[in-house]
Design a protein around this motif. Sequence first.
Motif, PDB file in Angstrom:
ATOM      1  N   ALA A 156       0.831  -1.208   0.000  1.00 41.46           N
ATOM      2  CA  ALA A 156       0.000   0.000   0.000  1.00 41.46           C
ATOM      3  C   ALA A 156       0.863   1.255   0.000  1.00 41.46           C
ATOM      4  O   ALA A 156       0.569   2.234  -0.698  1.00 41.46           O
ATOM      5  N   MET A 157       1.954   1.235   0.771  1.00 45.21           N
ATOM      6  CA  MET A 157       2.848   2.398   0.809  1.00 45.21           C
ATOM      7  C   MET A 157       3.600   2.564  -0.511  1.00 45.21           C
ATOM      8  O   MET A 157       3.840   3.682  -0.962  1.00 45.21           O
ATOM      9  N   SER A 158       3.945   1.465  -1.167  1.00 42.77           N
ATOM     10  CA  SER A 158       4.631   1.530  -2.456  1.00 42.77           C
ATOM     11  C   SER A 158       3.714   2.089  -3.547  1.00 42.77           C
ATOM     12  O   SER A 158       4.137   2.894  -4.367  1.00 42.77           O
ATOM     13  N   ILE A 159       2.492   1.647  -3.538  1.00 45.43           N
ATOM     14  CA  ILE A 159       1.536   2.150  -4.527  1.00 45.43           C
ATOM     15  C   ILE A 159       1.246   3.626  -4.280  1.00 45.43           C
ATOM     16  O   ILE A 159       1.078   4.401  -5.216  1.00 45.43           O
ATOM     17  N   ALA A 160       1.204   4.034  -3.028  1.00 50.78           N
ATOM     18  CA  ALA A 160       0.926   5.431  -2.688  1.00 50.78           C
ATOM     19  C   ALA A 160       2.029   6.361  -3.183  1.00 50.78           C
ATOM     20  O   ALA A 160       1.798   7.545  -3.381  1.00 50.78           O
ATOM     21  N   ARG A 161       3.209   5.820  -3.396  1.00 59.44           N
ATOM     22  CA  ARG A 161       4.337   6.635  -3.853  1.00 59.44           C
ATOM     23  C   ARG A 161       4.050   7.286  -5.203  1.00 59.44           C
ATOM     24  O   ARG A 161       4.527   8.389  -5.467  1.00 59.44           O
ATOM     25  N   VAL A 162       3.272   6.633  -6.056  1.00 60.21           N
ATOM     26  CA  VAL A 162       2.983   7.182  -7.377  1.00 60.21           C
ATOM     27  C   VAL A 162       1.677   7.976  -7.408  1.00 60.21           C
ATOM     28  O   VAL A 162       1.278   8.453  -8.464  1.00 60.21           O
ATOM     29  N   ALA A 163       1.021   8.122  -6.276  1.00 62.36           N
ATOM     30  CA  ALA A 163      -0.227   8.888  -6.205  1.00 62.36           C
ATOM     31  C   ALA A 163       0.072  10.377  -6.359  1.00 62.36           C
ATOM     32  O   ALA A 163       1.181  10.833  -6.061  1.00 62.36           O
ATOM     33  N   PRO A 164      -0.904  11.151  -6.815  1.00 65.80           N
ATOM     34  CA  PRO A 164      -0.697  12.597  -6.944  1.00 65.80           C
ATOM     35  C   PRO A 164      -0.330  13.273  -5.626  1.00 65.80           C
ATOM     36  O   PRO A 164       0.421  14.232  -5.608  1.00 65.80           O
ATOM     37  N   ASN A 165      -0.867  12.790  -4.518  1.00 67.49           N
ATOM     38  CA  ASN A 165      -0.537  13.344  -3.208  1.00 67.49           C
ATOM     39  C   ASN A 165      -0.123  12.172  -2.310  1.00 67.49           C
ATOM     40  O   ASN A 165      -0.923  11.656  -1.539  1.00 67.49           O
ATOM     41  N   PRO A 166       1.147  11.741  -2.387  1.00 65.10           N
ATOM     42  CA  PRO A 166       1.561  10.518  -1.704  1.00 65.10           C
ATOM     43  C   PRO A 166       1.429  10.566  -0.187  1.00 65.10           C
ATOM     44  O   PRO A 166       1.097   9.564   0.431  1.00 65.10           O
ATOM     45  N   LYS A 167       1.663  11.708   0.420  1.00 64.63           N
ATOM     46  CA  LYS A 167       1.585  11.791   1.885  1.00 64.63           C
ATOM     47  C   LYS A 167       0.164  11.522   2.371  1.00 64.63           C
ATOM     48  O   LYS A 167      -0.054  10.735   3.291  1.00 64.63           O
ATOM     49  N   VAL A 168      -0.806  12.160   1.749  1.00 61.45           N
ATOM     50  CA  VAL A 168      -2.206  11.949   2.128  1.00 61.45           C
ATOM     51  C   VAL A 168      -2.623  10.509   1.842  1.00 61.45           C
ATOM     52  O   VAL A 168      -3.306   9.875   2.642  1.00 61.45           O
ATOM     53  N   ARG A 169      -2.188   9.972   0.719  1.00 64.86           N
ATOM     54  CA  ARG A 169      -2.552   8.607   0.348  1.00 64.86           C
ATOM     55  C   ARG A 169      -1.968   7.592   1.335  1.00 64.86           C
ATOM     56  O   ARG A 169      -2.612   6.633   1.721  1.00 64.86           O
ATOM     57  N   ARG A 170      -0.724   7.820   1.759  1.00 62.89           N
ATOM     58  CA  ARG A 170      -0.101   6.916   2.729  1.00 62.89           C
ATOM     59  C   ARG A 170      -0.794   6.989   4.077  1.00 62.89           C
ATOM     60  O   ARG A 170      -1.022   5.967   4.724  1.00 62.89           O
ATOM     61  N   LEU A 171      -1.130   8.185   4.516  1.00 64.26           N
ATOM     62  CA  LEU A 171      -1.846   8.339   5.793  1.00 64.26           C
ATOM     63  C   LEU A 171      -3.216   7.677   5.738  1.00 64.26           C
ATOM     64  O   LEU A 171      -3.655   7.047   6.698  1.00 64.26           O
ATOM     65  N   THR A 172      -3.880   7.825   4.605  1.00 59.54           N
ATOM     66  CA  THR A 172      -5.195   7.206   4.439  1.00 59.54           C
ATOM     67  C   THR A 172      -5.088   5.682   4.488  1.00 59.54           C
ATOM     68  O   THR A 172      -5.861   5.017   5.170  1.00 59.54           O
ATOM     69  N   ALA A 173      -4.129   5.126   3.760  1.00 62.12           N
ATOM     70  CA  ALA A 173      -3.946   3.670   3.736  1.00 62.12           C
ATOM     71  C   ALA A 173      -3.611   3.145   5.126  1.00 62.12           C
ATOM     72  O   ALA A 173      -4.186   2.148   5.583  1.00 62.12           O
ATOM     73  N   ALA A 174      -2.690   3.799   5.814  1.00 62.04           N
ATOM     74  CA  ALA A 174      -2.326   3.368   7.167  1.00 62.04           C
ATOM     75  C   ALA A 174      -3.515   3.495   8.114  1.00 62.04           C
ATOM     76  O   ALA A 174      -3.760   2.609   8.937  1.00 62.04           O
ATOM     77  N   GLY A 175      -4.270   4.566   7.989  1.00 58.50           N
ATOM     78  CA  GLY A 175      -5.450   4.763   8.833  1.00 58.50           C
ATOM     79  C   GLY A 175      -6.493   3.685   8.635  1.00 58.50           C
ATOM     80  O   GLY A 175      -7.064   3.169   9.603  1.00 58.50           O
ATOM     81  N   VAL A 176      -6.734   3.332   7.388  1.00 63.06           N
ATOM     82  CA  VAL A 176      -7.722   2.280   7.098  1.00 63.06           C
ATOM     83  C   VAL A 176      -7.282   0.956   7.717  1.00 63.06           C
ATOM     84  O   VAL A 176      -8.080   0.246   8.332  1.00 63.06           O
ATOM     85  N   MET A 177      -6.006   0.628   7.590  1.00 57.93           N
ATOM     86  CA  MET A 177      -5.524  -0.642   8.132  1.00 57.93           C
ATOM     87  C   MET A 177      -5.568  -0.652   9.663  1.00 57.93           C
ATOM     88  O   MET A 177      -5.971  -1.640  10.275  1.00 57.93           O
TER      89      MET A 177
END
Length: 109
Positions: free
Chosen positions: A51-72
Amino acid sequence: MESPLFESLWAMQVNFLAADINDLGLDQFLEEHRAYGIGYGLFAVAYFVAAMSIARVAPNPKVRRLTAAGVMVVSTALAFLFPSEWMFAALVIFALVYYLWPRKEGVSI
């Protein structure tokens, strides 16, 4: 476009682990099903890293990583706090909605 596949899978799978630990107790679970527990630990780490690797290519990686970690983290906490069939159903529905919800470019939920 980034995919929330791994955190959605974890939100559904963590229910099985929580139910088994609730039925047996943590000590007995680790004694009887050590390999199963280690396997789920490896799943959790692999899903989190993916999830963190995929978030790296997101337009806003920091928000995407926080969201993924929060969901888990939230799905794990809910599964262990309320290990029941209705929580399993609620988390599966949540995971499917989270996975299928359309995301705008640069925005993560």
